[in-house]
Design a protein around this motif. Structure first.
Motif, PDB file in Angstrom:
ATOM      1  N   GLU A 197      36.585  22.035  49.695  1.00 33.14           N
ATOM      2  CA  GLU A 197      36.081  21.336  50.873  1.00 33.14           C
ATOM      3  C   GLU A 197      34.597  21.046  50.744  1.00 33.14           C
ATOM      4  O   GLU A 197      34.126  19.999  51.191  1.00 33.14           O
ATOM      5  CB  GLU A 197      36.357  22.128  52.146  1.00 33.14           C
ATOM      6  CG  GLU A 197      35.990  21.349  53.398  1.00 33.14           C
ATOM      7  CD  GLU A 197      36.438  22.016  54.683  1.00 33.14           C
ATOM      8  OE1 GLU A 197      36.297  21.373  55.741  1.00 33.14           O
ATOM      9  OE2 GLU A 197      36.917  23.154  54.623  1.00 33.14           O
ATOM     10  N   ASP A 198      33.825  21.953  50.134  1.00 42.81           N
ATOM     11  CA  ASP A 198      32.405  21.700  49.937  1.00 42.81           C
ATOM     12  C   ASP A 198      32.192  20.441  49.096  1.00 42.81           C
ATOM     13  O   ASP A 198      31.316  19.619  49.399  1.00 42.81           O
ATOM     14  CB  ASP A 198      31.744  22.898  49.252  1.00 42.81           C
ATOM     15  CG  ASP A 198      31.514  24.056  50.210  1.00 42.81           C
ATOM     16  OD1 ASP A 198      31.609  23.823  51.436  1.00 42.81           O
ATOM     17  OD2 ASP A 198      31.274  25.174  49.734  1.00 42.81           O
ATOM     18  N   THR A 201      31.794  12.921  50.173  1.00 41.91           N
ATOM     19  CA  THR A 201      32.033  12.026  51.304  1.00 41.91           C
ATOM     20  C   THR A 201      30.734  11.697  52.005  1.00 41.91           C
ATOM     21  O   THR A 201      30.477  10.534  52.360  1.00 41.91           O
ATOM     22  CB  THR A 201      33.020  12.659  52.295  1.00 41.91           C
ATOM     23  OG1 THR A 201      34.251  12.951  51.636  1.00 41.91           O
ATOM     24  CG2 THR A 201      33.297  11.722  53.453  1.00 41.91           C
ATOM     25  N   GLY A 202      29.878  12.712  52.195  1.00 40.29           N
ATOM     26  CA  GLY A 202      28.594  12.483  52.843  1.00 40.29           C
ATOM     27  C   GLY A 202      27.720  11.507  52.079  1.00 40.29           C
ATOM     28  O   GLY A 202      27.089  10.617  52.670  1.00 40.29           O
ATOM     29  N   ARG A 205      33.181  17.373  51.175  1.00 31.18           N
ATOM     30  CA  ARG A 205      32.168  17.038  52.168  1.00 31.18           C
ATOM     31  C   ARG A 205      30.917  16.471  51.507  1.00 31.18           C
ATOM     32  O   ARG A 205      30.313  15.505  51.994  1.00 31.18           O
ATOM     33  CB  ARG A 205      31.811  18.258  53.009  1.00 31.18           C
ATOM     34  CG  ARG A 205      30.828  17.937  54.137  1.00 31.18           C
ATOM     35  CD  ARG A 205      30.479  19.142  54.983  1.00 31.18           C
ATOM     36  NE  ARG A 205      31.634  19.593  55.750  1.00 31.18           N
ATOM     37  CZ  ARG A 205      32.294  20.715  55.515  1.00 31.18           C
ATOM     38  NH1 ARG A 205      31.925  21.493  54.516  1.00 31.18           N
ATOM     39  NH2 ARG A 205      33.321  21.055  56.242  1.00 31.18           N
ATOM     40  N   ARG A 206      30.512  17.057  50.381  1.00 27.33           N
ATOM     41  CA  ARG A 206      29.298  16.586  49.696  1.00 27.33           C
ATOM     42  C   ARG A 206      29.474  15.144  49.228  1.00 27.33           C
ATOM     43  O   ARG A 206      28.613  14.280  49.490  1.00 27.33           O
ATOM     44  CB  ARG A 206      28.991  17.497  48.505  1.00 27.33           C
ATOM     45  CG  ARG A 206      27.799  17.030  47.657  1.00 27.33           C
ATOM     46  CD  ARG A 206      27.539  17.969  46.497  1.00 27.33           C
ATOM     47  NE  ARG A 206      28.667  18.049  45.580  1.00 27.33           N
ATOM     48  CZ  ARG A 206      28.920  17.149  44.629  1.00 27.33           C
ATOM     49  NH1 ARG A 206      28.130  16.091  44.489  1.00 27.33           N
ATOM     50  NH2 ARG A 206      29.950  17.299  43.813  1.00 27.33           N
ATOM     51  N   SER A 239      39.587  11.994  53.372  1.00 24.07           N
ATOM     52  CA  SER A 239      38.498  11.020  53.475  1.00 24.07           C
ATOM     53  C   SER A 239      38.578   9.958  52.382  1.00 24.07           C
ATOM     54  O   SER A 239      38.254   8.792  52.620  1.00 24.07           O
ATOM     55  CB  SER A 239      37.144  11.746  53.430  1.00 24.07           C
ATOM     56  OG  SER A 239      36.971  12.451  52.212  1.00 24.07           O
ATOM     57  N   ASP A 278      35.810  12.553  63.020  1.00 26.90           N
ATOM     58  CA  ASP A 278      35.491  13.982  62.969  1.00 26.90           C
ATOM     59  C   ASP A 278      36.743  14.849  62.881  1.00 26.90           C
ATOM     60  O   ASP A 278      36.642  16.074  62.775  1.00 26.90           O
ATOM     61  CB  ASP A 278      34.619  14.399  64.154  1.00 26.90           C
ATOM     62  CG  ASP A 278      35.277  14.166  65.511  1.00 26.90           C
ATOM     63  OD1 ASP A 278      36.501  13.906  65.565  1.00 26.90           O
ATOM     64  OD2 ASP A 278      34.564  14.246  66.531  1.00 26.90           O
ATOM     65  N   SER A 323      40.036  25.195  56.010  1.00 29.88           N
ATOM     66  CA  SER A 323      38.585  25.270  55.896  1.00 29.88           C
ATOM     67  C   SER A 323      38.138  26.606  55.308  1.00 29.88           C
ATOM     68  O   SER A 323      37.329  26.661  54.384  1.00 29.88           O
ATOM     69  CB  SER A 323      37.960  25.046  57.273  1.00 29.88           C
ATOM     70  OG  SER A 323      36.561  25.178  57.206  1.00 29.88           O
ATOM     71  N   GLY A 347      36.357  16.197  55.406  1.00 30.95           N
ATOM     72  CA  GLY A 347      35.253  15.544  54.727  1.00 30.95           C
ATOM     73  C   GLY A 347      34.190  15.003  55.662  1.00 30.95           C
ATOM     74  O   GLY A 347      33.126  14.576  55.212  1.00 30.95           O
ATOM     75  N   TYR A 348      34.465  15.020  56.968  1.00 34.60           N
ATOM     76  CA  TYR A 348      33.485  14.519  57.935  1.00 34.60           C
ATOM     77  C   TYR A 348      32.179  15.310  57.852  1.00 34.60           C
ATOM     78  O   TYR A 348      32.187  16.533  57.756  1.00 34.60           O
ATOM     79  CB  TYR A 348      34.062  14.618  59.347  1.00 34.60           C
ATOM     80  CG  TYR A 348      33.064  14.316  60.442  1.00 34.60           C
ATOM     81  CD1 TYR A 348      32.671  13.008  60.697  1.00 34.60           C
ATOM     82  CD2 TYR A 348      32.511  15.339  61.202  1.00 34.60           C
ATOM     83  CE1 TYR A 348      31.746  12.731  61.694  1.00 34.60           C
ATOM     84  CE2 TYR A 348      31.586  15.062  62.209  1.00 34.60           C
ATOM     85  CZ  TYR A 348      31.212  13.758  62.447  1.00 34.60           C
ATOM     86  OH  TYR A 348      30.305  13.485  63.430  1.00 34.60           O
ATOM     87  N   ASP A 349      31.048  14.596  57.874  1.00 36.75           N
ATOM     88  CA  ASP A 349      29.731  15.233  57.765  1.00 36.75           C
ATOM     89  C   ASP A 349      28.922  14.921  59.031  1.00 36.75           C
ATOM     90  O   ASP A 349      28.448  13.797  59.217  1.00 36.75           O
ATOM     91  CB  ASP A 349      28.999  14.691  56.538  1.00 36.75           C
ATOM     92  CG  ASP A 349      27.677  15.390  56.288  1.00 36.75           C
ATOM     93  OD1 ASP A 349      27.212  16.136  57.176  1.00 36.75           O
ATOM     94  OD2 ASP A 349      27.091  15.176  55.206  1.00 36.75           O
TER      95      ASP A 349
END
Length: 578
Positions: A518-519, A525-526, A522-523, A477, A376, A28, A380-382
């Motif tokens: 990771e950003d 995936t969200g 996550r973006r 993810s 969680d 992370s 990638g979990y948001d």
């Protein structure tokens, strides 16, 4: 280290080498700093190996038959009986995308490497004895043991491994995405260096490749000799034969395969690795929850990963049993038929699901609420995405706007003999009845459910709802979402059992496949999860699951893994003389 933020990068390296950070914290923070993926992987290696190059060590010398580790009190009972809740219709490890099948495969087939213990990032030898990669993660080299043979006696050399992966990739069934994400052309990208050395060459850096190679779904090595002997003009990959037969390199070979009743394996005396403790493994198919519990409590069975939560709470009081609980990457959901239910209808049914009752009264603490298909514990979990709660008035309004009238009937299919699924279905049925909607419950044998879910029956001939759930083949993810919700994964091409097809989801998934930070993960995936959950719902996502495996008190060596869920490390397990 990355020259843009040298002080922070150096601090991260020192923290990794000192062991002050977990592997997830290193990943992370490294991504947040904008470090390159190879740099982060090097840090992860430093965390686990004190900064050494991430190359697997050779295993310890293989013990002689009958050799007992010092101080270990071994029982003379060398039979191990494990219980399944349903049949396994497809025994082809490069086709089956089924958890119970994978549990069998870990006894008789092998990947090149496997996850180590409870880790989702560390690896240890399986078929390969050692491995390495270059600095930019574009070349991966595996060394095979010189004495490895298949159960049919044919040699398992580098050429056999290449042919096995070629079959997997070109056959293109079920779990093919696990490896096709990285290897598109096996003829060019898989190279036989010598008899015991095989190399995989990537077209771009692929730091997740080792994680994928340790998946229990797909990258298992099958016998090319058996393939050649049983292929036909209509079945060039001999899938029909492999779906009923097993020829691998694992520590156990099959002696009886009754796919709806039991599977019997005996120790493979020519196995290339350490001799396992158990002489014989029997997997019994027992569909009824009550019978599985009875067999465990009487000692007739030695392990079961399929016990409903209510029985688990009672069995904890039994001094003859041990209950091993562990967190997982599994998310459970109810698939909704995309072709038969419009978006408003699917939104309405999401509001009609009995979320709190399922968590508290059915799953009994072995689950927690979830806001989509990503656990969680998965990269990638948001957490910012909202979670559904039951709202029958909202459900009724949306269903009415969708054109559904009071008295309309819908179908819900689940596996027979599963009290947990039955209880959830009945609660859902009761909720819908309150707003005038009829839900017809259809119990079918597990094999029939799998054949329908992973076959090519058109969606118009499928039920409106089907129980299901999933966890990633490796900690990623994209790997969780793609097989279930990309339009390329419908029918036998993946596990998109309800033919979900959303062009925007496809587009975002194609970007997520190559996300580098990771950003970005996550973006993307969200965005995908919001569509799958709220804008154009694909399923009713209701719980992230905690698992428990029940074992007799004398069983030793069992180690659960958050990704190898409901499976067993047969090669390391043994029975103690009490």
């Amino acid at each position: 280290m990355d020259p843009r933020r040298p002080e922070e990068s150096l601090a991260l390296l020192l923290a990794a080498r000192s062991g002050r950070l977990t592997r997830r914290q290193i990943l992370s923070r490294g991504l947040a700093l904008g470090l390159s993926t190879p740099t982060i992987l090097a840090l992860l290696a430093a965390c686990s190996r004190g900064g050494e190059t991430p190359t697997a060590p050779a295993p310890a010398a293989t013990p002689q038959p009958g050799q007992t580790p010092t101080g270990r009190r071994e029982s003379t009972n060398r039979e191990f009986v494990v219980l399944f809740f349903g049949g396994v219709p497809d025994l082809d490890p490069q086709s089956a995308y089924d958890n119970q099948a994978s549990a069998l495969f870990l006894a008789c087939y092998e990947m090149l490497i496997k996850l180590k213990g409870e880790s989702t990032f560390d690896y240890e030898p399986m078929l390969a004895r050692e491995w390495s990669h270059n600095d930019n993660f574009t070349e991966f080299t595996f060394k095979l043991p010189p004495n490895a043979v298949f159960h049919d006696g044919s040699p398992c050399d580098a050429d056999a491994v290449k042919r096995s992966f070629t079959r997997f990739l070109k056959m293109g069934r079920g779990p093919v995405n696990v490896i096709s994400r990285f290897v598109e052309d096996p003829d060019q990208q898989i190279q036989v260096v010598d008899t015991t050395t095989i190399k995989f060459v990537m077209t771009k850096p692929q730091p997740l490749f080792l994680a994928a190679m340790a998946s229990e779904y797909g990258p298992l090595i099958v016998s090319p000799k058996a393939w050649d002997e049983h292929k036909t003009a209509d079945d060039e990959f001999a899938h029909d034969w492999f779906s009923q037969n097993i020829v691998g390199t694992g520590p156990y070979k099959p002696v009886e395969l009754l796919q709806q009743e039991r599977f019997v394996f005996e120790r493979f005396e020519q196995y290339h690795g350490e001799r396992p403790f158990f002489d014989r493994i029997i997997a019994r198919v027992v569909p009824e929850d009550a019978t599985r519990r009875q067999l465990m409590e009487t000692g007739e069975a030695h392990a079961c990963a399929y016990i409903n939560p209510e029985d688990l709470l009672a069995m904890k009081q039994n001094p003859n049993l041990q209950i091993v609980e562990y967190d997982t990457t599994e998310v459970d959901w109810i698939r909704m038929n995309y072709a038969r239910l419009n978006a408003k209808a699917r939104q309405g049914f999401c509001y009609a699901w009995p979320y709190q009752e399922v968590i508290e009264k059915v799953l009994r603490g072995y689950a927690k609420p979830i806001n989509g298909p990503i656990a969680d514990t998965v990269i990638g979990y948001d957490p910012s995405i909202p979670t559904y709660t039951t709202d029958l008035q909202k459900a009724k309004q949306l269903l009415s706007e969708a054109g559904i009238k009071e008295g309309d009937t819908f179908t819900y299919m689940y596996s027979s003999g599963d009290q947990t699924d039955a209880a959830m279905a009945q609660l859902f049925q009761a909720n819908l009845a309150q707003i005038g909607i009829r839900l017809e419950l259809q119990q079918v044998e597990r094999a029939a459910l799998l054949e329908l879910a992973y076959g090519d029956t058109p969606p118009e001939q499928r039920p409106h709802f089907m129980s299901g759930g999933w966890w990633p083949d490796y900690n990623d993810s994209w790997n969780q979402i793609y097989p279930n919700y990309h339009s390329d994964s419908v029918g036998s091409k993946g596990s998109n059992a309800m033919f979900y097809q959303n062009p925007e989801v496809d587009r975002l998934m194609n970007q997520l496949k190559d996300a580098a930070t990771e950003d970005e993960i996550r973006r993307l995936t969200g965005q995908i999860v919001r569509i799958l959950t709220w804008d154009d719902p694909a399923a009713i996502f209701y719980a992230q699951i905690k698992k428990a495996t029940v074992l007799q008190k004398d069983i030793r060596g069992y180690v659960p893994n958050p990704i190898y869920i409901n499976s067993y490390n047969f090669w390391a397990m043994w029975r103690e003389a009490l």
